[in-house]
Design an enzyme around this catalytic site. Structure first.
Site, PDB file in Angstrom:
ATOM      1  N   SER A  56       0.762   5.124  -6.106  1.00  0.00           N
ATOM      2  CA  SER A  56       0.532   5.413  -7.626  1.00  0.00           C
ATOM      3  C   SER A  56      -0.740   6.420  -7.981  1.00  0.00           C
ATOM      4  CB  SER A  56       0.461   3.927  -8.099  1.00  0.00           C
ATOM      5  OG  SER A  56      -0.793   3.544  -8.029  1.00  0.00           O
ATOM      6  N   ASP A  91       4.462   7.398  -6.555  1.00  0.00           N
ATOM      7  CA  ASP A  91       5.156   6.405  -7.319  1.00  0.00           C
ATOM      8  C   ASP A  91       4.588   6.385  -8.752  1.00  0.00           C
ATOM      9  OD1 ASP A  91       6.281   3.855  -7.770  1.00  0.00           O
ATOM     10  OD2 ASP A  91       4.666   2.748  -7.421  1.00  0.00           O
ATOM     11  N   HIS A  92       5.586   6.343  -9.820  1.00  0.00           N
ATOM     12  CA  HIS A  92       5.449   6.583 -11.185  1.00  0.00           C
ATOM     13  C   HIS A  92       4.511   7.871 -11.617  1.00  0.00           C
ATOM     14  CE1 HIS A  92       7.370   2.914 -12.291  1.00  0.00           C
ATOM     15  NE2 HIS A  92       6.888   2.447 -11.186  1.00  0.00           N
ATOM     16  N   GLU A 143      13.691   7.896 -13.889  1.00  0.00           N
ATOM     17  CA  GLU A 143      13.921   6.426 -14.337  1.00  0.00           C
ATOM     18  C   GLU A 143      14.387   6.564 -15.565  1.00  0.00           C
ATOM     19  OE1 GLU A 143      10.546   3.552 -13.606  1.00  0.00           O
ATOM     20  OE2 GLU A 143      11.015   2.647 -16.039  1.00  0.00           O
ATOM     21  N   HIS A 185       7.315  -5.383 -12.861  1.00  0.00           N
ATOM     22  CA  HIS A 185       6.095  -5.222 -11.803  1.00  0.00           C
ATOM     23  C   HIS A 185       5.328  -6.390 -11.973  1.00  0.00           C
ATOM     24  CE1 HIS A 185       6.605  -0.666 -12.534  1.00  0.00           C
ATOM     25  NE2 HIS A 185       6.886  -0.842 -11.325  1.00  0.00           N
ATOM     26  N   HIS A 214      12.511  -1.334  -8.562  1.00  0.00           N
ATOM     27  CA  HIS A 214      11.022  -1.485  -8.858  1.00  0.00           C
ATOM     28  C   HIS A 214      10.905  -3.152  -9.176  1.00  0.00           C
ATOM     29  CE1 HIS A 214       9.615   2.635  -9.407  1.00  0.00           C
ATOM     30  NE2 HIS A 214      10.474   2.937  -9.366  1.00  0.00           N
ATOM     31  N   THR A 239       2.872  -5.714  -5.164  1.00  0.00           N
ATOM     32  CA  THR A 239       2.180  -7.045  -5.426  1.00  0.00           C
ATOM     33  C   THR A 239       2.294  -7.869  -4.126  1.00  0.00           C
ATOM     34  OG1 THR A 239       2.530  -6.719  -7.749  1.00  0.00           O
ATOM     35  CG2 THR A 239       1.943  -9.186  -7.091  1.00  0.00           C
TER      36      THR A 239
HETATM   37  P1  13P Z   1       5.604  -5.014  -7.592  1.00  0.00           P
HETATM   38  O1  13P Z   1       4.006  -4.873  -7.661  1.00  0.00           O
HETATM   39  O2  13P Z   1       6.252  -5.848  -8.503  1.00  0.00           O
HETATM   40  O3  13P Z   1       6.212  -5.255  -6.174  1.00  0.00           O
HETATM   41  O4  13P Z   1       6.015  -3.541  -8.040  1.00  0.00           O
HETATM   42  C1  13P Z   1       5.970  -2.472  -7.257  1.00  0.00           C
HETATM   43  C2  13P Z   1       6.564  -1.163  -7.801  1.00  0.00           C
HETATM   44  O5  13P Z   1       7.742  -1.359  -8.405  1.00  0.00           O
HETATM   45  C3  13P Z   1       6.003   0.026  -7.380  1.00  0.00           C
HETATM   46  O6  13P Z   1       6.702   1.138  -8.219  1.00  0.00           O
END
Ligand code: 13P
Length: 296
Positions: A56, A91-92, A143, A185, A214, A239
């Site tokens: 990220s 990511d994002h 997205e 998330h 996600h 997470t």
């Molecule tokens: P989590 O932290 O809920 O696993 O989500 C990760 C995610 O979607 C990263 O783009």
């Protein structure tokens, strides 16, 4: 081929497409530092499993920038003699600029997340990213709808995606599509309604390409497997690895193993080892669920 000329990274298009056709999902695991990256690469290699390493913008800043991350991953691929397919994915990405920076640094895949803009703006920014990315054979994720919860300061309300937008977004030539389907998330709150499979079915029927789930941490196994059967081909997990790492480290410290009177357990190579092993165990368990284990 990613921009670093000697890179062994692959873009994520082929591995996600193969997963979509084979009805399994490739794991996208977020990295935070050397330990995360090394543990995940070793676990992927040992189990002959393709992997997408996600970074990220916040994690990239923490690690020292795009080039640090791309170099870390590329050098580990050489040093650990990794032969399974590995993609390094932004990511994002919040702006077109951040996607371009990642591509310039050697990332092999990017997500442009314009989900917080009006759809037309999301669409035109995605097109701009695609134009740049395709020149370097970098895969692109877009997205629609929004993912609930908070990640790196970006808060989503969890808006379910519109299948019509999926059709329009896919026509731009993106490689895979993230869509809000009730996913969140971070840890799922008590009373969470679960994934919206009806919405997933409609979006998949419109998109006809690999979709991204996600918020992959803490979704019950049956829901994960059902989602894969309906077209989810990439699952993002952050997470769950963080919790596994923290719990193992806590156990080590609570047992007093880091105390100088008990030996050299304060050495970071020892202190962080239980956490690294927990990352590998989590990877092994989840890739079993995803059906991607051994699919390199
Ligand atoms: P989590 O932290 O809920 O696993 O989500 C990760 C995610 O979607 C990263 O783009």
């Amino acid at each position: 081929m990613a921009r670093i000329y000697h890179s062994r990274l692959v873009n994520a298009s082929g591995i996600v497409d193969k997963a979509h056709k084979g009805k399994y999902a490739v794991g996208h695991f977020n990295i935070n530092n050397l330990e995360w990256t090394k543990s995940l690469l070793e676990a992927a290699q040992a189990s002959n499993t393709p992997i997408i390493l996600g970074a990220s913008e916040g994690a990239i800043k923490y690690m020292g920038g795009y080039k640090v991350v791309a170099s870390l991953v590329n050098e580990l691929l050489d040093a650990l003699q990794i032969t399974v397919p590995v993609a390094l994915h932004l990511d994002h990405g919040q702006t077109v600029e951040s996607c371009k920076k990642a591509i310039d640094a050697g990332f092999s895949s990017v997500m442009y997340d314009g989900s917080h803009h009006p759809f037309e703006e999301n669409l035109s920014n995605t097109k701009e990213v695609l134009l740049y990315a395709k020149h370097y054979d970098v895969s692109v994720e877009a997205e629609i709808g929004t993912i609930g919860g908070e990640e790196d300061g970006v808060v989503g309300t969890g808006e379910i995606a519109d299948p019509k937008e999926a059709t329009i977004m896919v026509a731009t030539g993106i490689d895979f599509l993230a869509a809000g389907i009730g996913n969140i998330h971070g840890p799922y709150p008590a009373g969470w309604k679960g994934l919206n499979f009806e919405a997933l079915e409609q979006i998949q029927a419109a998109a006809k390409l690999g979709m991204v789930l996600h918020g992959g941490s803490g979704i019950p196994k049956e829901q994960v497997i059902h989602a894969i059967s309906l077209g989810i081909s990439k699952i993002n997990v952050n997470t769950e690895l963080q919790i596994a790492f923290a719990q193992a480290t806590r156990k080590y410290i609570e047992a007093g193993k880091d105390l100088p009177e008990n030996g050299k357990g304060f050495d970071p190579r020892k202190l962080l080892k239980p956490g690294c092993d927990a990352i590998k165990d989590t990877f092994n368990e989840l890739t079993e669920w995803f059906g991607s284990k051994g699919k390199a």
